[in-house]
Design a protein around this motif. Structure first.
Motif, PDB file in Angstrom:
ATOM      1  N   THR A  13       7.966   7.145 -15.314  1.00  0.00           N
ATOM      2  CA  THR A  13       7.567   6.040 -14.724  1.00  0.00           C
ATOM      3  C   THR A  13       9.144   5.585 -14.903  1.00  0.00           C
ATOM      4  OG1 THR A  13       8.037   4.223 -16.969  1.00  0.00           O
ATOM      5  CG2 THR A  13       5.910   5.275 -16.010  1.00  0.00           C
ATOM      6  N   ARG A  14       9.672   4.714 -14.035  1.00  0.00           N
ATOM      7  CA  ARG A  14      10.773   4.432 -13.431  1.00  0.00           C
ATOM      8  C   ARG A  14      11.263   3.773 -15.057  1.00  0.00           C
ATOM      9  NH1 ARG A  14       9.578   0.522  -8.497  1.00  0.00           N
ATOM     10  NH2 ARG A  14       9.373   2.019  -7.052  1.00  0.00           N
ATOM     11  N   ALA A  15      10.661   2.924 -15.816  1.00  0.00           N
ATOM     12  CA  ALA A  15      10.937   1.768 -17.094  1.00  0.00           C
ATOM     13  C   ALA A  15      11.101   2.871 -18.259  1.00  0.00           C
ATOM     14  CB  ALA A  15       9.710   0.990 -17.049  1.00  0.00           C
ATOM     15  N   ALA A  16      10.389   3.823 -17.896  1.00  0.00           N
ATOM     16  CA  ALA A  16      10.509   5.456 -18.916  1.00  0.00           C
ATOM     17  C   ALA A  16      11.867   5.398 -18.627  1.00  0.00           C
ATOM     18  CB  ALA A  16       9.708   5.997 -19.280  1.00  0.00           C
ATOM     19  N   ALA A  17      12.253   5.761 -17.776  1.00  0.00           N
ATOM     20  CA  ALA A  17      13.974   6.369 -17.435  1.00  0.00           C
ATOM     21  C   ALA A  17      14.460   6.334 -17.874  1.00  0.00           C
ATOM     22  CB  ALA A  17      13.597   7.189 -15.636  1.00  0.00           C
ATOM     23  N   LEU A  18      14.558   4.428 -16.904  1.00  0.00           N
ATOM     24  CA  LEU A  18      15.402   4.260 -17.409  1.00  0.00           C
ATOM     25  C   LEU A  18      16.023   3.632 -19.557  1.00  0.00           C
ATOM     26  CD1 LEU A  18      17.573   1.431 -16.877  1.00  0.00           C
ATOM     27  CD2 LEU A  18      15.878  -0.403 -16.970  1.00  0.00           C
ATOM     28  N   ALA A  39      22.598   0.942 -12.827  1.00  0.00           N
ATOM     29  CA  ALA A  39      22.904   1.238 -11.181  1.00  0.00           C
ATOM     30  C   ALA A  39      22.846   3.265 -10.797  1.00  0.00           C
ATOM     31  CB  ALA A  39      24.305   1.570 -11.464  1.00  0.00           C
ATOM     32  N   LEU A  40      22.425   3.715 -11.954  1.00  0.00           N
ATOM     33  CA  LEU A  40      22.213   5.243 -11.435  1.00  0.00           C
ATOM     34  C   LEU A  40      21.030   5.363 -11.326  1.00  0.00           C
ATOM     35  CD1 LEU A  40      24.284   6.837 -14.309  1.00  0.00           C
ATOM     36  CD2 LEU A  40      25.257   6.533 -11.462  1.00  0.00           C
ATOM     37  N   LEU A  41      19.801   4.644 -12.209  1.00  0.00           N
ATOM     38  CA  LEU A  41      18.286   4.857 -11.282  1.00  0.00           C
ATOM     39  C   LEU A  41      17.968   4.072 -10.166  1.00  0.00           C
ATOM     40  CD1 LEU A  41      15.375   5.693 -12.296  1.00  0.00           C
ATOM     41  CD2 LEU A  41      15.972   2.433 -13.547  1.00  0.00           C
ATOM     42  N   LEU A  42      18.452   2.996  -9.070  1.00  0.00           N
ATOM     43  CA  LEU A  42      18.264   2.386  -8.800  1.00  0.00           C
ATOM     44  C   LEU A  42      19.236   3.830  -7.730  1.00  0.00           C
ATOM     45  CD1 LEU A  42      19.839  -1.241  -9.622  1.00  0.00           C
ATOM     46  CD2 LEU A  42      17.056   0.236  -9.071  1.00  0.00           C
ATOM     47  N   ALA A  43      20.580   3.929  -7.775  1.00  0.00           N
ATOM     48  CA  ALA A  43      20.940   5.135  -6.384  1.00  0.00           C
ATOM     49  C   ALA A  43      19.883   6.194  -6.846  1.00  0.00           C
ATOM     50  CB  ALA A  43      22.641   5.247  -6.776  1.00  0.00           C
ATOM     51  N   ALA A  44      19.869   6.498  -7.429  1.00  0.00           N
ATOM     52  CA  ALA A  44      18.464   8.492  -7.305  1.00  0.00           C
ATOM     53  C   ALA A  44      17.253   7.978  -6.860  1.00  0.00           C
ATOM     54  CB  ALA A  44      18.779   8.254  -9.025  1.00  0.00           C
ATOM     55  N   LEU A  53      12.253  -4.322 -11.626  1.00  0.00           N
ATOM     56  CA  LEU A  53      11.327  -5.283 -12.416  1.00  0.00           C
ATOM     57  C   LEU A  53       9.943  -5.024 -12.014  1.00  0.00           C
ATOM     58  CD1 LEU A  53      12.439  -7.247 -13.676  1.00  0.00           C
ATOM     59  CD2 LEU A  53      12.608  -9.143 -11.861  1.00  0.00           C
ATOM     60  N   LEU A  54       9.748  -5.574 -10.683  1.00  0.00           N
ATOM     61  CA  LEU A  54       8.172  -5.749 -10.344  1.00  0.00           C
ATOM     62  C   LEU A  54       7.560  -4.543 -10.342  1.00  0.00           C
ATOM     63  CD1 LEU A  54       9.173  -7.712  -7.252  1.00  0.00           C
ATOM     64  CD2 LEU A  54       8.014  -8.896  -9.247  1.00  0.00           C
ATOM     65  N   GLU A  55       7.531  -3.199  -9.939  1.00  0.00           N
ATOM     66  CA  GLU A  55       7.159  -1.523 -10.638  1.00  0.00           C
ATOM     67  C   GLU A  55       7.270  -1.313 -11.215  1.00  0.00           C
ATOM     68  OE1 GLU A  55       5.549  -0.162  -6.448  1.00  0.00           O
ATOM     69  OE2 GLU A  55       6.787  -1.831  -5.569  1.00  0.00           O
ATOM     70  N   PRO A  56       7.578  -1.551 -13.059  1.00  0.00           N
ATOM     71  CA  PRO A  56       8.029  -0.677 -13.474  1.00  0.00           C
ATOM     72  C   PRO A  56       7.425   1.025 -14.199  1.00  0.00           C
ATOM     73  CG  PRO A  56       7.577  -2.629 -14.876  1.00  0.00           C
ATOM     74  CD  PRO A  56       7.376  -2.805 -13.103  1.00  0.00           C
ATOM     75  N   THR A  57       6.376   0.598 -13.559  1.00  0.00           N
ATOM     76  CA  THR A  57       5.523   1.474 -13.896  1.00  0.00           C
ATOM     77  C   THR A  57       5.546   2.808 -12.904  1.00  0.00           C
ATOM     78  OG1 THR A  57       3.764   0.358 -13.653  1.00  0.00           O
ATOM     79  CG2 THR A  57       4.072   1.076 -15.323  1.00  0.00           C
ATOM     80  N   ALA A  58       5.605   2.743 -11.831  1.00  0.00           N
ATOM     81  CA  ALA A  58       5.783   3.388 -10.534  1.00  0.00           C
ATOM     82  C   ALA A  58       6.363   4.490 -11.237  1.00  0.00           C
ATOM     83  CB  ALA A  58       6.536   2.438  -9.449  1.00  0.00           C
ATOM     84  N   ALA A  59       6.071   5.563 -10.644  1.00  0.00           N
ATOM     85  CA  ALA A  59       6.833   7.293 -11.367  1.00  0.00           C
ATOM     86  C   ALA A  59       7.552   7.834  -9.939  1.00  0.00           C
ATOM     87  CB  ALA A  59       5.771   8.040 -11.031  1.00  0.00           C
ATOM     88  N   LEU A  60       9.006   8.321 -10.612  1.00  0.00           N
ATOM     89  CA  LEU A  60      10.235   8.528  -9.780  1.00  0.00           C
ATOM     90  C   LEU A  60       9.285  10.202  -9.497  1.00  0.00           C
ATOM     91  CD1 LEU A  60      12.981   8.695 -12.461  1.00  0.00           C
ATOM     92  CD2 LEU A  60      12.744   7.003 -10.627  1.00  0.00           C
ATOM     93  N   THR A  61      10.473  10.153  -7.934  1.00  0.00           N
ATOM     94  CA  THR A  61       9.433  11.409  -7.965  1.00  0.00           C
ATOM     95  C   THR A  61      10.538  12.482  -7.927  1.00  0.00           C
ATOM     96  OG1 THR A  61      11.778  11.617  -5.781  1.00  0.00           O
ATOM     97  CG2 THR A  61       9.623  10.003  -5.338  1.00  0.00           C
ATOM     98  N   GLU A  66      15.693  14.906 -10.127  1.00  0.00           N
ATOM     99  CA  GLU A  66      16.389  15.538 -10.286  1.00  0.00           C
ATOM    100  C   GLU A  66      18.324  14.885  -9.829  1.00  0.00           C
ATOM    101  OE1 GLU A  66      17.962  19.378 -10.735  1.00  0.00           O
ATOM    102  OE2 GLU A  66      15.334  18.876 -10.371  1.00  0.00           O
ATOM    103  N   LYS A  67      18.408  13.813  -8.680  1.00  0.00           N
ATOM    104  CA  LYS A  67      19.615  13.126  -8.705  1.00  0.00           C
ATOM    105  C   LYS A  67      20.248  12.428 -10.338  1.00  0.00           C
ATOM    106  CE  LYS A  67      19.912  11.976  -4.119  1.00  0.00           C
ATOM    107  NZ  LYS A  67      19.790  10.461  -3.582  1.00  0.00           N
ATOM    108  N   LEU A  68      19.028  12.087 -10.910  1.00  0.00           N
ATOM    109  CA  LEU A  68      19.451  11.237 -11.730  1.00  0.00           C
ATOM    110  C   LEU A  68      19.926  11.834 -13.251  1.00  0.00           C
ATOM    111  CD1 LEU A  68      19.315   8.222 -13.348  1.00  0.00           C
ATOM    112  CD2 LEU A  68      16.847   8.441 -13.616  1.00  0.00           C
ATOM    113  N   ARG A  69      19.231  12.978 -13.347  1.00  0.00           N
ATOM    114  CA  ARG A  69      19.650  13.791 -14.263  1.00  0.00           C
ATOM    115  C   ARG A  69      21.371  14.613 -14.378  1.00  0.00           C
ATOM    116  NH1 ARG A  69      16.801  18.097 -13.880  1.00  0.00           N
ATOM    117  NH2 ARG A  69      14.899  17.545 -14.659  1.00  0.00           N
ATOM    118  N   ASP A  70      21.296  14.397 -12.474  1.00  0.00           N
ATOM    119  CA  ASP A  70      22.750  15.157 -12.535  1.00  0.00           C
ATOM    120  C   ASP A  70      23.990  13.960 -12.769  1.00  0.00           C
ATOM    121  OD1 ASP A  70      25.108  16.524 -10.661  1.00  0.00           O
ATOM    122  OD2 ASP A  70      24.500  15.151  -8.841  1.00  0.00           O
ATOM    123  N   TYR A  71      23.668  12.596 -12.382  1.00  0.00           N
ATOM    124  CA  TYR A  71      24.504  11.524 -12.100  1.00  0.00           C
ATOM    125  C   TYR A  71      24.087  10.982 -14.162  1.00  0.00           C
ATOM    126  CZ  TYR A  71      22.938   9.841  -7.434  1.00  0.00           C
ATOM    127  OH  TYR A  71      23.253   9.572  -6.504  1.00  0.00           O
TER     128      TYR A  71
END
Ligand SMILES: C[S@@+](CC[C@H](N)C(=O)[O-])C[C@H]1O[C@@H](n2cnc3c(N)ncnc32)[C@H](O)[C@@H]1O
Length: 295
Positions: A13-18, A39-44, A53-61, A66-71
């Protein structure tokens, strides 16, 4: 679980990744780890802060993971967020932050503020402006926006800086009013200017090794090294100003921490009249101005 293993999972999820990226950056010694992780999560992920804020449990694609790991790995190696994302807001512009070119800092807006304070009455005149050490073109982009009838020349010794300045000036809509030259300060210029600005290298050579890794590893030494006492470039520039400034001309220079008074003295030694010092948002004397004396 490490950052790598978490972000490799199918459903994050977005929240877990953050949380995970913030913890990873914190362990790597990054000062404001959660702010940067966000900032990196939003960009990735390509979503807004409100969507997070509104959808913290949505899954990352998969692509976002991949992008977030690199960032995250780059930030852990202390690359600044602005360099990872290749962009920085300065004054009213979004500038490209290019490799091997100084990442423009918010403090430099103090030079723009001081200039506006001193030249308010001449704002609509067809002023000629010169920026010595133009870097990314940040100061010139701001000035050309504020002085709508001005034309400007930016000079830099670095070919990378010249390319970045030309790109930013063009992207900001100023290609017709600006020229960028590669050279040593004003060596190739015979013209006079109504306004000369500069944010020269001002770190004392002996202090370069102690700079934080974000600066030491990523900003080019040519943009930082100001010689034994940090004031070498001011000496060179101050000596040129009398021949560069038009009647009523103003010079506005950024100064390093605790250097403002020394810079004023150097300008005065070269026959210029002090015209003001302005503090940055942190209360440090940051920008210094002088005029060509009327005599
Ligand atoms: C501190 S950076 C400022 C960049 C930009 N003006 C800004 O405020 O973000 C100083 C710049 O001066 C350039 N520079 C250093 N020595 C120079 C010289 N002798 N002649 C021209 N440019 C020089 C560097 O390449 C660098 O881009």
């Amino acid at each position: 679980m490490t950052l790598l293993s978490l972000l490799a999972l199918d459903h994050v999820t977005r929240a877990a990744a953050l949380d995970e990226v913030a913890a990873f950056l914190d362990r790597s010694g990054v000062e404001d780890a959660r702010r940067d992780a966000r900032a990196l999560l939003l960009a990735a992920g390509g979503f807004t802060a409100a969507e997070l804020l509104l959808e913290p449990t949505a899954a990352l694609t998969g692509a976002a993971r991949e992008k977030l790991r690199d960032y995250a790995q780059r930030r852990a190696a202390r690359e600044p967020v602005t360099r990872i994302l290749g962009a920085r807001g300065f004054w009213t512009h979004d500038l490209v932050v290019a490799p091997r070119v100084l990442d423009p800092r918010p403090d430099t807006e103090t030079v723009v503020e001081l200039t506006l304070e001193l030249m308010r009455e001449r704002r609509l005149e067809p002023l000629a402006i010169l920026d010595l050490g133009v870097g990314s073109g940040a100061i010139l982009c701001a000035l050309l926006a504020e002085f709508p009838n001005a034309r400007a020349v930016g000079v830099d010794l670095s070919a990378n800086a010249c390319a970045a300045a030309a790109l930013n000036l063009s992207r900001s809509g100023f290609a017709e009013r600006a020229a960028v030259l590669r050279g040593r300060w004003a060596d190739a210029l015979a013209a006079r200017f109504d306004l000369v600005v500069s944010n020269p290298p001002y770190i004392a050579s002996g202090e370069l090794d102690a700079l934080e890794p974000e600066v030491r590893l990523y900003d080019p030494p040519l943009a930082l090294d100001g010689g034994a006492d940090g004031l070498d470039c001011y000496r060179e520039i101050a000596a040129e100003l009398p021949r560069l400034l038009a009647p009523m001309g103003v010079a506005a220079l950024e100064a390093g921490d605790k250097q403002a008074r020394s810079v004023v003295a150097l300008l005065a030694e070269n026959g210029l009249e002090p015209a003001g010092i302005r503090k940055d948002a942190g209360g440090r004397e940051r920008a210094v101005a002088a005029r060509r004396s009327s005599s």
